[in-house]
Design an enzyme around this catalytic site. Structure first.
Site, PDB file in Angstrom:
ATOM      1  CD  GLU A 151      41.573  43.932  36.016  1.00  0.00           C
ATOM      2  OE1 GLU A 151      41.714  43.090  37.084  1.00  0.00           O
ATOM      3  OE2 GLU A 151      41.579  44.841  35.689  1.00  0.00           O
ATOM      4  CB  CYS A 160      42.232  48.122  35.919  1.00  0.00           C
ATOM      5  SG  CYS A 160      43.607  47.144  36.293  1.00  0.00           S
TER       6      CYS A 160
END
Lengths: 535, 535
Positions: free
Chosen positions: A245, A282
């Site tokens: 990610e 994030c």
């Protein structure tokens, strides 16, 4: 040559707290991976895995004060946030224990032999097996939930895979503490402690992804670091899956109607979401498309007030602080960009939040303004003011892949009467792995249906790192052909003694050998339990 | 510069049959990909996809004589085999139509909002969406089932992804014919023909995997070619999933008891399997561990008789023929290797089958004998004679990944009494994606539980290219958060109007909104149909 020391550093002062460990040399990494590899057999049985995960959760909960205190000292994230993150982390470990026990993730499919086919089908029994040792690369911004005891570790152990964690240098003491608790949990359950091994150091991380006995990797971090490790994983003699990610802008589209109806609320909500955790999520909404005109002006005014009224904060480390300040300043200096609230330093160690505005038309050319379409880690967002649907759509079409995409709709649009709301969801779907309506992307529920991933660079694969299906990353299917049932595990026996949800002869069977109800069948009919099938 | 012509060649004579097409230049590839990309929306609805697949199957069946005749002229595989391959191919297209309609592959998961969680869970609804344009690289050895109308194409169209196929140069006329039939099927169903586009040429294949609008690739072929394309896919600015099936040795382990009880039958079976299709199956058993001693000698004797008594054949092209002859000769010349039946040329265009034997101890050192552990495409296999379990296990531990691994057991071992059969299955499981007992790996049933894949180099991912789950390669999950149901497709509505198998609030729901029966619940209870959930 002596291995370099690993220091725990207080980001509130920039001062070293203590020496925690030494960086792992390549032979240390080799030893770590081999130890984890040797622990595989101990994780073969699902009950052992579930017990390990539950005991790990209990030990972490019991050590809450020490864990939260250590993590706060290294990350400046604050005790309330870290207490919540720990609760989420232990809930996640327990959720994966439930998943292990339920067994649906094994994705069992059984096709009985069928002589009526041309050519005849043999007996086929498929399930998923652990892929092998998993390398986990910890994130800076979630020292618990995306680090040593986090989702990658929990899902890998749940899958039956030992884990070698590469600690993030921003919280080595927390990493050591959590690793010791997880290893103690293993020992308490009679498992080898090496089902989880911790290593420190940049070079160790590279050696880890290259190790022949490492079978897959999970990563949460920057595009630059993640891509380098992805490339190393792909360049191996035997390439391995790399579930990384990396980065996400998390665009937000505010319709004219939404701005008109709820502009102030949306402006305040955007401020709260993009400054959460000092903008170090994030899923921080880093880019918002807001209509030109009075309604959008009202939104921006509310955003201005909320951001200007907020407090500064300390970022995870000084390197990130420097990068944030430089990145925000660079973007603020672009032609046509304004900074209604200027992001900047707060004393010697902190930062203050801010946001930028730009006419959406500036983003069409593919010039220096493309920097505004790249994630800037920290408490800043970019508000692009658009003149009409076409301009908004054009900008969305220029975005890289994202973890999330959000739309704020007016009440009629949300009600679906005119098809516009559905059309906007369709427009956002190619951009992200999670599409939100009238909400904010920060905060990722650890739920079975969650998807925390998205088109590159959000993720390097189609997988998720949060939610029930995160376990799928660490498994590979195997089909047994014409194998006598006596040689197979009970999960693959006709009588389904463990009551797993399975697919048998192409249709769902939902437990204890019972076929799924369907319209054209008697729900009470027993499944075929012919033990001779496929012999 | 004029594009190079693409010739159809008769492998029985080595002579050109006809000029079929021209190689695609990079601008042709760009045009092909863009045309396919523009056809995406036409595949959005599942009924349209199912209709396309069924009509394609019908048109292929109706053109059987022309398809089989053309394929035979280019591949020398023979009409009986190709007639069977076509039947399997059209059955596969229909099987994917069934899968599209059943909808389980959408993997729908719904979690209703839950305020009792800390923090509260929002309404989450996850399913899988098409990944985008898929590049398919055809195989040489299955001009139908693993080429233009084959499993990659069928599963990609089923998933809702348009396809650009790179034709294999060994059967360009078959490729053109099949592509025209698939495109006609699209037209008959009112879909754009460009849901499938065909391109020819090596450079076109490279350009295809690099094209920004290509979202994933499927490949069946050699380790060398597949690895080059895999590397190109990984090196893109935006890397894409590359599902390649590259190479496999397909080891067979014969136990002492099996050799004693069924040595002749196993020897004859091995001969039949490894010469099937002139040894050009991905699943050809290329390596067999056979015990030393009288029982194993009997097996080898039967193998010798069967192979020596078999007929020669014509391989797919002369380059493969040359590689086979050179590879077999190289291996036969290694110290300690014998060739009871020497593989060799048969006239100017054919080859004859053969096999080699080697003491298993020769394979322990990691020297030049490692060539025996690499696939040699064509009708040859290697029989390693082992002196005891330890020697057999040591050799198995040196093998690269495989599509299949097979064990032949004695009757008592297969009955499971002493645990030896189960232990051997566990030993073979890490080696392959399909593990067979008392059978032969050639022949891959197109069944829901099939897995045709395995550890690298068998496959570059954990996926399968045959069977119901092959569709998973071309999908990515998306979760909708707090989206009003009116804006979502019916697949995600609470009342499950399409009767899909789903998981709701963590447990299986198997159709028409009915929850799965479980021990602690009344099977007659209706699912939650609260339309306000998550608003």
């Amino acid at each position: 040559m002596t291995a370099a020391p690993v220091w725990s550093v207080d980001p509130r002062t920039g001062k070293r707290r203590e020496e925690v460990a030494r960086e792992a040399a390549s032979e240390d990494v080799d030893r770590a991976v081999r130890a984890a590899h040797d622990a595989r057999a101990a994780l073969a049985e699902r009950p052992a895995r579930a017990a390990l995960l539950r005991t790990a959760a209990r030990l972490l909960d019991e050590a809450q004060d020490e864990v939260v205190g250590t993590a706060d000292a290294e990350t400046a994230l604050g005790a309330p946030r870290l207490t919540g993150e720990l609760a989420r982390t232990t809930a996640q470990l327990r959720a994966f224990a439930d998943i292990v026990e339920e067994g649906g993730f094994l994705d069992v499919r059984i096709d009985h032999a069928d002589d009526t086919r041309t050519p005849p089908w043999p007996d086929l029994r498929r399930w998923k097996v652990p892929i092998g040792v998993v390398a986990v690369y910890s994130a800076s911004n979630f020292p618990l939930a995306f680090s040593v005891p986090g989702g990658d570790t929990a899902s890998a152990l749940a899958a039956g895979c030992p884990v070698v964690v590469k600690a993030h240098p921003d919280h080595p003491a927390t990493s050591e503490l959590c690793a010791s608790l997880l290893r103690r949990a293993a020992a308490e359950e009679g498992l080898p402690e090496d089902v989880l091994v911790l290593v420190h150091g940049f070079d160790a991380g590279v050696a880890l992804v290259r190790h022949p006995l490492v079978a897959a990797a999970g990563f949460t971090g920057s595009v630059r670091g993640g891509r380098a490790l992805y490339d190393a994983a792909a360049a191996r003699e035997v390439p391995i899956p790399f579930h990384g990610e990396l980065g996400s802008l998390n665009p937000v589209l505010v319709t004219e109607a939404a701005a008109a109806e709820r502009g102030e609320e949306i402006g305040a909500g955007l401020a709260a979401s993009m400054t959460l955790g000092v903008g170090q999520f994030c899923t921080k909404p880093g880019f918002a498309l807001v209509p030109e005109g009075a309604a959008g002006d009202g939104l921006v005014k509310a955003l201005t007030e909320a951001v200007a009224g907020g407090r500064g904060g300390v970022m995870l480390d000084h390197r990130m602080r420097d990068a944030f300040l430089a990145g925000a300043a660079e973007r603020a200096g672009l032609p046509g960009v304004q900074a209604p609230v200027v992001p900047g330093p707060d004393g010697d160690h902190g930062v203050t939040a801010g946001f930028l505005t730009v006419p959406a038309g500036r983003l069409a050319a593919g010039d220096e303004h493309d920097a505004l379409l790249e994630e800037c880690f920290g408490p800043v967002t970019v508000v692009a003011r658009y003149a009409g649907d076409d301009e908004a759509v054009a900008v969305l079409g220029r975005l890289p892949g994202n973890l999330t995409a959000t739309v704020h709709l007016g009440a009629e649009e949300a009600a679906g009467a005119d098809g516009r709301g559905a059309a906007l969801l369709e427009l956002l779907t190619p951009l992200a792995g999670r599409v939100l309506v009238d909400g904010w992307p920060t905060g990722v529920a650890v739920a079975p249906a969650q998807h925390h991933g998205g088109p590159y660079p959000a993720t390097t694969s189609t997988s998720t790192s949060v939610g029930g299906t995160a376990i799928e990353r660490w498994l590979r299917p195997v089909t047994y052909q014409s194998a006598p049932q006596a040689l197979l595990p009970p999960e693959l026996h006709d009588d389904n003694p463990l009551g797993l949800p399975r697919r048998v002869d192409g249709r769902p069977e939902t437990g204890a050998g019972r076929p799924a109800p369907r319209a054209d069948a008697d729900p009470g009919t027993d499944a075929d339990t012919d033990g001779a099938a496929g012999a």
